[in-house]
Design a protein around this motif. Structure first.
Motif, PDB file in Angstrom:
ATOM      1  N   LYS B 188       0.818  -1.178  -0.041  1.00 62.98           N
ATOM      2  CA  LYS B 188       0.009   0.071   0.024  1.00 62.98           C
ATOM      3  C   LYS B 188       0.822   1.253   0.110  1.00 62.98           C
ATOM      4  O   LYS B 188       0.576   2.206   0.628  1.00 62.98           O
ATOM      5  CB  LYS B 188      -0.850   0.095   1.181  1.00 62.98           C
ATOM      6  N   ALA B 227       3.677   1.554  11.191  1.00 59.83           N
ATOM      7  CA  ALA B 227       2.464   1.923  10.665  1.00 59.83           C
ATOM      8  C   ALA B 227       1.705   2.849  11.381  1.00 59.83           C
ATOM      9  O   ALA B 227       1.297   3.873  10.770  1.00 59.83           O
ATOM     10  CB  ALA B 227       1.392   0.600  10.431  1.00 59.83           C
ATOM     11  N   TRP B 228       1.586   2.840  12.502  1.00 56.64           N
ATOM     12  CA  TRP B 228       0.995   3.789  13.488  1.00 56.64           C
ATOM     13  C   TRP B 228       1.629   5.038  13.344  1.00 56.64           C
ATOM     14  O   TRP B 228       0.864   6.196  13.083  1.00 56.64           O
ATOM     15  CB  TRP B 228       0.978   3.445  14.888  1.00 56.64           C
ATOM     16  N   PHE B 229       2.889   5.100  13.272  1.00 59.46           N
ATOM     17  CA  PHE B 229       3.911   6.279  13.082  1.00 59.46           C
ATOM     18  C   PHE B 229       3.683   7.038  11.749  1.00 59.46           C
ATOM     19  O   PHE B 229       4.179   8.050  11.551  1.00 59.46           O
ATOM     20  CB  PHE B 229       5.213   6.497  13.807  1.00 59.46           C
ATOM     21  N   ALA B 231       1.705   6.400   8.968  1.00 60.38           N
ATOM     22  CA  ALA B 231       0.310   6.457   8.500  1.00 60.38           C
ATOM     23  C   ALA B 231       0.282   7.941   7.950  1.00 60.38           C
ATOM     24  O   ALA B 231       0.228   8.899   8.689  1.00 60.38           O
ATOM     25  CB  ALA B 231      -0.883   6.111   9.284  1.00 60.38           C
ATOM     26  N   PRO B 234      -4.083  10.085   8.514  1.00 56.57           N
ATOM     27  CA  PRO B 234      -5.005   9.348   9.618  1.00 56.57           C
ATOM     28  C   PRO B 234      -6.305   9.495   9.689  1.00 56.57           C
ATOM     29  O   PRO B 234      -7.028   8.578  10.089  1.00 56.57           O
ATOM     30  CB  PRO B 234      -4.311   9.784  10.975  1.00 56.57           C
ATOM     31  N   ASP B 235      -6.827  10.264   8.998  1.00 51.20           N
ATOM     32  CA  ASP B 235      -8.128  10.812   9.166  1.00 51.20           C
ATOM     33  C   ASP B 235      -9.092  10.389   7.860  1.00 51.20           C
ATOM     34  O   ASP B 235     -10.330  10.576   7.763  1.00 51.20           O
ATOM     35  CB  ASP B 235      -8.440  12.109   9.663  1.00 51.20           C
ATOM     36  N   GLU B 236      -8.382  10.061   7.025  1.00 49.01           N
ATOM     37  CA  GLU B 236      -9.055   9.751   5.582  1.00 49.01           C
ATOM     38  C   GLU B 236     -10.089   8.483   5.672  1.00 49.01           C
ATOM     39  O   GLU B 236      -9.595   7.432   6.202  1.00 49.01           O
ATOM     40  CB  GLU B 236      -7.948   9.539   4.509  1.00 49.01           C
ATOM     41  N   PRO B 237     -11.295   8.605   5.452  1.00 44.90           N
ATOM     42  CA  PRO B 237     -11.979   7.363   5.255  1.00 44.90           C
ATOM     43  C   PRO B 237     -11.611   6.575   4.388  1.00 44.90           C
ATOM     44  O   PRO B 237     -11.168   6.759   3.230  1.00 44.90           O
ATOM     45  CB  PRO B 237     -13.545   7.988   5.059  1.00 44.90           C
ATOM     46  N   GLU B 238     -11.771   5.189   4.680  1.00 47.20           N
ATOM     47  CA  GLU B 238     -11.195   4.175   3.800  1.00 47.20           C
ATOM     48  C   GLU B 238     -12.236   3.906   2.659  1.00 47.20           C
ATOM     49  O   GLU B 238     -13.140   2.779   2.880  1.00 47.20           O
ATOM     50  CB  GLU B 238     -10.770   2.869   4.797  1.00 47.20           C
ATOM     51  N   GLU B 243     -15.098  -3.123   4.723  1.00 44.33           N
ATOM     52  CA  GLU B 243     -15.205  -3.114   5.874  1.00 44.33           C
ATOM     53  C   GLU B 243     -15.551  -1.686   6.660  1.00 44.33           C
ATOM     54  O   GLU B 243     -16.013  -1.576   7.658  1.00 44.33           O
ATOM     55  CB  GLU B 243     -14.169  -3.972   6.803  1.00 44.33           C
ATOM     56  N   LEU B 246     -19.155  -0.872   7.457  1.00 42.45           N
ATOM     57  CA  LEU B 246     -20.046  -1.535   8.305  1.00 42.45           C
ATOM     58  C   LEU B 246     -20.407  -0.634   9.437  1.00 42.45           C
ATOM     59  O   LEU B 246     -20.216   0.388   9.688  1.00 42.45           O
ATOM     60  CB  LEU B 246     -19.234  -2.558   8.962  1.00 42.45           C
ATOM     61  N   LEU B 247     -21.570  -1.135   9.963  1.00 40.17           N
ATOM     62  CA  LEU B 247     -22.168  -0.635  10.969  1.00 40.17           C
ATOM     63  C   LEU B 247     -22.831   0.742  10.878  1.00 40.17           C
ATOM     64  O   LEU B 247     -22.538   1.360  10.135  1.00 40.17           O
ATOM     65  CB  LEU B 247     -21.342  -0.734  12.248  1.00 40.17           C
TER      66      LEU B 247
END
Lengths: 99, 247
Positions: B188, B227-229, B231, B234-238, B243, B246-247
């Motif tokens: 990715k 990956a955490w650091f 990314a 961070p706030d872009e919707p996937e 998945e 969902l919800l």
């Protein structure tokens, strides 16, 4: 063909431990919905686990394995899995003969 | 469940695609299974013992570790600790895959978990990037791994001493090459590069210093932290992953 009871117990114990770890993540996270950095961290699990499993061979066993892994990596850009495996095996055989 | 894949494939298609996806994995597994069965004979295991272990434990990593530790009297505690350490990665893998398994209700989820090998899980993750993982796809992809693993390890225990050294023809490298091919499916961009650098570096370092199987946990943890650091947004919707809706 009879199985020793002690061995059966040991195998049953290992089976339970393995199955527990396979099920635990499913039950823990089936309702999880993550976003942002947490999402990126979870998404990193597949490549992180897969590479952690093979890193000792790729990085510490010697030049033939490291270079053959690189060859397989390049092959992976284009070829399906079976082609990647074939290239990796062919490369490691040739490189071990050279080094 | 608002988002469906762009086309609705039939159950027959799902079965066919599951079998097609797992086929190369099965080819790569056979030499490893034969090797494992052959090693078991050096510890005095009969074919029936190997059959029981491969059927019930069904984990290459845990089984190789166990046979390495095996002796009489049976070292139960060492076997327990080793199996738990080698298998701990499954918890992480399950956490990652679970949100993509919404088609699995009740017993199907429990049965699906039994068949979650590294390979089946990786193919499931790959599938989930493009479409829903169906029950038919999962079981026809994952169950053959069990059949081939049991068959090849039992065969190895019967023909073991005649096999010779798989390393001589490079077959010991089959799993490494297979995993490289699987990793490529998760690319990715820059974040993945950092994940691989961190995971591989930590795993190799720990393998050299502390030893296996700690390297797998160390590598997985380092990759996740990387990956955490790294990314990027961070706030872009996937938008690309089902998945995310969902919800």
């Amino acid at each position: 063909m009879s199985i020793d009871p002690g061995m059966l117990l040991a195998i049953a114990m290992m089976s339970a431990v393995t199955y527990f770890t396979r099920l635990a993540g499913f039950l823990l996270a089936s309702r999880l919905s993550l976003r942002g950095r947490a999402r990126a961290a979870i998404d990193a699990i597949p490549p992180a686990v897969l590479f952690a499993l093979i890193a000792p061979v790729v990085l510490t066993h010697g030049w033939p394995e490291t270079l053959a892994a690189a060859a397989a990596g390049i092959a992976a850009l284009r070829l399906p899995l079976l082609g990647v495996i074939a290239i990796g095996i062919a490369a490691v055989v040739i490189l071990r003969a050279l080094f | 469940m608002t988002v469906q894949s762009e086309y609705q494939s039939s159950t027959a298609d799902e079965i066919r695609q599951g079998l097609a996806d797992i086929a190369p994995v099965l080819v790569a597994m056979v030499p490893i299974g034969l090797l494992f069965g052959a090693i078991c004979t050096t510890k005095g295991w009969a074919a029936s013992d190997v059959w029981l272990m491969s059927t019930l434990v069904f984990s290459g990593g845990a089984e190789f570790a166990a046979i390495g530790l095996w002796k009489w009297p049976i070292p139960y505690l060492a076997l327990f600790v080793s199996t738990a350490l080698v298998s701990a990665r499954h918890i992480l893998m399950g956490v990652s895959l679970a949100p993509k398994m919404h088609a699995f209700k009740g017993w199907r989820l429990w049965a699906a978990a039994w068949f979650m090998t590294d390979e089946a899980w990786a193919l499931g993750e790959r599938r989930a990037r493009r479409q829903t993982i169906t029950v038919a796809y999962w079981f026809f992809m994952a169950v053959p791994v069990h059949l081939v693993w049991v068959a090849s390890t039992v065969t190895g225990s019967m023909v073991g001493p005649m096999l010779g050294d798989p390393a001589a023809i490079g077959l010991d490298f089959a799993f490494t090459a297979l995993f490289i091919g699987l990793i490529a499916g998760f690319w990715k961009g820059a974040t993945t590069a950092w994940v691989l650098v961190a995971s591989g570096g930590a795993s190799a370092l720990v393998a050299l210093t502390i030893g296996e199987p700690w390297n797998v946990l160390a590598g997985a943890a380092a990759g996740i932290v990387a990956a955490w650091f790294t990314a990027t947004e961070p706030d872009e919707p996937e938008s690309s992953s089902p998945e995310g809706h969902l919800l």
